[in-house]
Structure formats: structure tokens, C-alpha cells
Scaffold this active site. Structure first.
Site, PDB file in Angstrom:
ATOM      1  N   SER A 141       0.858  -1.193   0.000  1.00  0.00           N
ATOM      2  CA  SER A 141       0.000   0.000   0.000  1.00  0.00           C
ATOM      3  C   SER A 141       0.886   1.232   0.000  1.00  0.00           C
ATOM      4  CB  SER A 141      -0.887   0.016   1.242  1.00  0.00           C
ATOM      5  OG  SER A 141      -1.522   1.283   1.374  1.00  0.00           O
ATOM      6  N   TYR A 155      -2.116  -1.447  10.223  1.00  0.00           N
ATOM      7  CA  TYR A 155      -2.178  -1.716   8.774  1.00  0.00           C
ATOM      8  C   TYR A 155      -0.948  -1.150   8.070  1.00  0.00           C
ATOM      9  CZ  TYR A 155      -4.035  -1.495   3.973  1.00  0.00           C
ATOM     10  OH  TYR A 155      -4.219  -1.615   2.618  1.00  0.00           O
TER      11      TYR A 155
HETATM   12  P1  NDP Z   1     -11.458  -6.241  -0.447  1.00  0.00           P
HETATM   13  O1  NDP Z   1     -11.785  -6.290   1.007  1.00  0.00           O
HETATM   14  O2  NDP Z   1     -12.359  -5.494  -1.358  1.00  0.00           O
HETATM   15  O3  NDP Z   1     -11.293  -7.732  -0.997  1.00  0.00           O
HETATM   16  C1  NDP Z   1     -10.519  -8.612  -0.255  1.00  0.00           C
HETATM   17  C2  NDP Z   1     -10.428  -9.949  -0.930  1.00  0.00           C
HETATM   18  O4  NDP Z   1      -9.553 -10.743  -0.142  1.00  0.00           O
HETATM   19  C3  NDP Z   1     -11.720 -10.679  -1.015  1.00  0.00           C
HETATM   20  O5  NDP Z   1     -11.734 -11.474  -2.172  1.00  0.00           O
HETATM   21  C4  NDP Z   1     -11.709 -11.558   0.237  1.00  0.00           C
HETATM   22  O6  NDP Z   1     -12.424 -12.747   0.073  1.00  0.00           O
HETATM   23  C5  NDP Z   1     -10.247 -11.864   0.365  1.00  0.00           C
HETATM   24  N1  NDP Z   1      -9.812 -12.092   1.727  1.00  0.00           N
HETATM   25  C6  NDP Z   1     -10.036 -11.324   2.809  1.00  0.00           C
HETATM   26  N2  NDP Z   1      -9.465 -11.870   3.890  1.00  0.00           N
HETATM   27  C7  NDP Z   1      -8.862 -13.002   3.456  1.00  0.00           C
HETATM   28  C8  NDP Z   1      -8.089 -13.997   4.085  1.00  0.00           C
HETATM   29  N3  NDP Z   1      -7.846 -13.965   5.404  1.00  0.00           N
HETATM   30  N4  NDP Z   1      -7.627 -15.027   3.348  1.00  0.00           N
HETATM   31  C9  NDP Z   1      -7.891 -15.092   2.010  1.00  0.00           C
HETATM   32  N5  NDP Z   1      -8.621 -14.185   1.372  1.00  0.00           N
HETATM   33  C10 NDP Z   1      -9.078 -13.135   2.085  1.00  0.00           C
HETATM   34  O7  NDP Z   1      -9.961  -5.655  -0.509  1.00  0.00           O
HETATM   35  P2  NDP Z   1      -9.196  -4.856  -1.669  1.00  0.00           P
HETATM   36  O8  NDP Z   1      -9.435  -5.503  -2.959  1.00  0.00           O
HETATM   37  O9  NDP Z   1      -9.467  -3.412  -1.510  1.00  0.00           O
HETATM   38  O10 NDP Z   1      -7.671  -5.067  -1.203  1.00  0.00           O
HETATM   39  C11 NDP Z   1      -6.815  -6.028  -1.788  1.00  0.00           C
HETATM   40  C12 NDP Z   1      -5.391  -5.723  -1.344  1.00  0.00           C
HETATM   41  O11 NDP Z   1      -5.052  -4.398  -1.738  1.00  0.00           O
HETATM   42  C13 NDP Z   1      -5.159  -5.776   0.170  1.00  0.00           C
HETATM   43  O12 NDP Z   1      -3.891  -6.314   0.444  1.00  0.00           O
HETATM   44  C14 NDP Z   1      -5.226  -4.317   0.567  1.00  0.00           C
HETATM   45  O13 NDP Z   1      -4.513  -4.068   1.762  1.00  0.00           O
HETATM   46  C15 NDP Z   1      -4.556  -3.674  -0.629  1.00  0.00           C
HETATM   47  N6  NDP Z   1      -4.846  -2.263  -0.780  1.00  0.00           N
HETATM   48  C16 NDP Z   1      -6.104  -1.826  -1.069  1.00  0.00           C
HETATM   49  C17 NDP Z   1      -6.343  -0.474  -1.215  1.00  0.00           C
HETATM   50  C18 NDP Z   1      -7.679   0.070  -1.545  1.00  0.00           C
HETATM   51  O14 NDP Z   1      -7.840   1.306  -1.544  1.00  0.00           O
HETATM   52  N7  NDP Z   1      -8.681  -0.735  -1.840  1.00  0.00           N
HETATM   53  C19 NDP Z   1      -5.268   0.521  -1.040  1.00  0.00           C
HETATM   54  C20 NDP Z   1      -3.988  -0.041  -0.735  1.00  0.00           C
HETATM   55  C21 NDP Z   1      -3.795  -1.384  -0.619  1.00  0.00           C
HETATM   56  P3  NDP Z   1     -13.697 -13.158   0.993  1.00  0.00           P
HETATM   57  O15 NDP Z   1     -14.814 -12.282   0.567  1.00  0.00           O
HETATM   58  O16 NDP Z   1     -13.917 -14.585   0.703  1.00  0.00           O
HETATM   59  O17 NDP Z   1     -13.303 -12.916   2.423  1.00  0.00           O
END
Ligand code: NDP
Length: 246
Positions: A141, A155
Site C-alpha cells: 500500500s 495496517y
Molecule cells: P477487499 O476487502 O475489497 O477484498 C478482499 C479480498 O480478499 C476478497 O476477495 C476476500 O475474500 C479476500 N480475503 C479477505 N481476507 C482473506 C483472508 N484472510 N484469506 C484469504 N482471502 C481473504 O480488498 P481490496 O481488494 O481493496 O484489497 C486487496 C489488497 O489491496 C489488500 O492487500 C489491501 O490491503 C490492498 N490495498 C487496497 C487499497 C484500496 O484502496 N482498496 C489501497 C492499498 C492497498 P472473501 O470475501 O472470501 O473474504
């Protein structure tokens, strides 16, 4: 485009959001794709269906990123299904926004377990199979380098940690041609960080472009790093944040 043809990728946490976009983009570029998820079985199945309808190959595996056995099993299933594993994308991540003094140990442990320990677990499991010239890509991030808002102390600490994880591992794997990189999103419209939320306005104000990014902006950078043209890019953090950290 087909520059990832005959390659197999595993994208963690890819039933929704950035991970789902990465999975679809890698498939569009020719890769076989395995995705993991925790609760979203239906959403994960839809990602697989979308990829298959577009002519790609994909499977979805339930595996909590914090569960070492489940992640190891997901890696083995990927290899058994597609015959190898070339590209790991450590995307699964979570945030529990609240002031640091109010954060419980359990909440901080959960963030560390998924965002940092989960990256260690998946990468070690994948490295049993990743061949020379493979790819390890972690979704960090922009807050791993600069912090513009309160409420994300644990985080941000995990995202700073994956930056250094990337640099350290790049030194170990370089002799095999395996690249290790960290893609650092800024505000991207997902369930984790909705563009219509009360938290959105200050994040937009912090960007140079004065807007949120799209999941495909991150997928495009991941696709580049995963591809053959990025063979000399390693140990680096590629920030896709609309100028948040400018
Ligand atoms: P979302 O919460 O929208 O999606 C998360 C995804 O990860 C879902 O598919 C979820 O599946 C899965 N997930 C959550 N927890 C777990 C776990 N313990 N094990 C396996 N799968 C898991 O997140 P984003 O798409 O926004 O974020 C993705 C990445 O990008 C993260 O690492 C986040 O920190 C990073 N990021 C995001 C930003 C943003 O603005 N969106 C900014 C900076 C970084 P399920 O529904 O089955 O739980």
C-alpha cells in the site's frame, strides 16, 4: 495479449476487489489462474466463470491467508491442476481502521496474520514450486511508505513490512532470476475502501489526480511485473496511488 501463455498464477484473496481484477487480467494475458478466498464462495465462483467464459482457465480454492495448512493445500491444488506455479500474487489483506490506543491485541494480530504472516506463508509454500525466472508480487500500500491519515497504524506497519520483505527476498532469489516486487495501491474503489464512504473525501484530497483509482489500474501494474518485459525489475515498490505520496 498472450505473454503469460503456459504460465500459472495463484492470486490470494481474489473473490472481489483488486484480487479479482488481477485474476481476470492475468487470465486475459494467457495465464492459468488459481484464486483463494475465505467467505465469498459465490463471488469466487463468479470470477472463475467470468475467466472461463472469456476462454481462460481458472479454479477457486477456499483458504484463509492466515491458515498455513490451508494455504499450502491451495498451492498444491494449483500445481496438481495446472502442472506448476510460476507467479504468486500476495493480494489478500485487511484493515481494521480505528485509533491505535483503542485497537485490541486480537485486532492487531489479525491484521498482522493476514497482511504480513500470510505473505510469508504463501511465499514459502509457493517457492517449493516456482521455477527460475518466476514472479512473486505482493500488494502492499502507499501507506507502507507515507502516512496521510490516522486510524491505520497496524495496517501501515504491515505494509511497510512487506516492502522490506520484498527487498530482502529479492536479494535471495535474484540469482535464480525470480523477481520479487511490491505493488502499492493508493485509494482504489473496493469493498475495503469504498469511494462513496465518509473516509473517501480526505483520501481524494490527498491524491494529485483528485480521484479514486480503479481495480484495473492495479491489475495493469501487476500484469506488467508478471510479464517478460519486467525481468530486470526486482526488489522494488511500484506505487499506483494517483499521486498520494507525491
Ligand atoms: P477487499 O476487502 O475489497 O477484498 C478482499 C479480498 O480478499 C476478497 O476477495 C476476500 O475474500 C479476500 N480475503 C479477505 N481476507 C482473506 C483472508 N484472510 N484469506 C484469504 N482471502 C481473504 O480488498 P481490496 O481488494 O481493496 O484489497 C486487496 C489488497 O489491496 C489488500 O492487500 C489491501 O490491503 C490492498 N490495498 C487496497 C487499497 C484500496 O484502496 N482498496 C489501497 C492499498 C492497498 P472473501 O470475501 O472470501 O473474504
Amino acid at each position: 495479449m498472450s505473454h503469460l501463455i503456459n504460465k500459472t498464477s495463484l492470486v490470494t484473496g481474489a473473490s472481489r476487489g483488486i484480487g479479482a481484477a488481477i485474476a481476470k487480467r492475468l487470465a486475459a494475458d494467457g495465464a492459468n489462474v488459481a484464486i483463494t478466498y475465505t467467505r465469498g464462495a459465490e463471488a469466487a465462483a463468479q470470477v472463475v466463470k467470468d475467466i472461463q467464459q472469456a476462454g481462460g482457465k481458472a479454479i477457486a480454492i477456499q483458504a484463509d491467508a492466515a491458515d498455513a495448512n490451508a494455504v499450502a493445500a491451495a498451492v498444491e491444488k494449483t500445481v496438481a491442476t495446472f502442472g506448476g506455479l510460476d507467479i504468486l500474487v500476495n493480494n489478500a489483506g485487511t484493515a481494521i481502521p480505528k485509533p491505535f490506543v483503542e485497537s485490541t491485541l486480537e485486532e492487531m494480530d489479525r491484521v498482522i496474520d493476514i497482511n504480513l504472516r500470510g505473505v510469508f506463508i504463501a511465499t514459502q509454500a509457493a517457492l517449493k514450486h516456482i521455477p527460475d525466472n518466476g514472479r512473486i508480487i505482493t500488494i502492499g500500500s502507499c501507506v507502507g511508505e507515507r502516512m496521510g491519515t490516522p486510524g491505520l497504524v497496524a495496517y501501515a506497519a504491515t505494509k511497510g513490512a512487506v516492502k522490506m520483505f520484498t527487498q530482502g527476498l529479492a536479494r535471495e532469489l535474484g540469482p535464480r532470476g525470480i523477481t520479487v516486487n511490491n505493488v502499492q495501491p493508493g485509494p482504489i474503489d473496493t469493498d475495503l475502501n469504498p469511494a462513496n464512504d465518509e473516509w473517501a473525501a480526505p483520501q481524494i484530497a490527498n491524491t494529485a489526480l483528485k480521484r479514486y483509482g480503479h481495480v484495473d489500474d492495479i491489475a495493469a501494474m501487476v500484469a506488467f511485473v508478471a510479464g517478460p518485459e519486467a525481468g530486470y525489475v526486482t526488489g522494488t515498490s511500484l506505487t499506483v496511488d494517483g499521486g498520494t505520496n507525491a
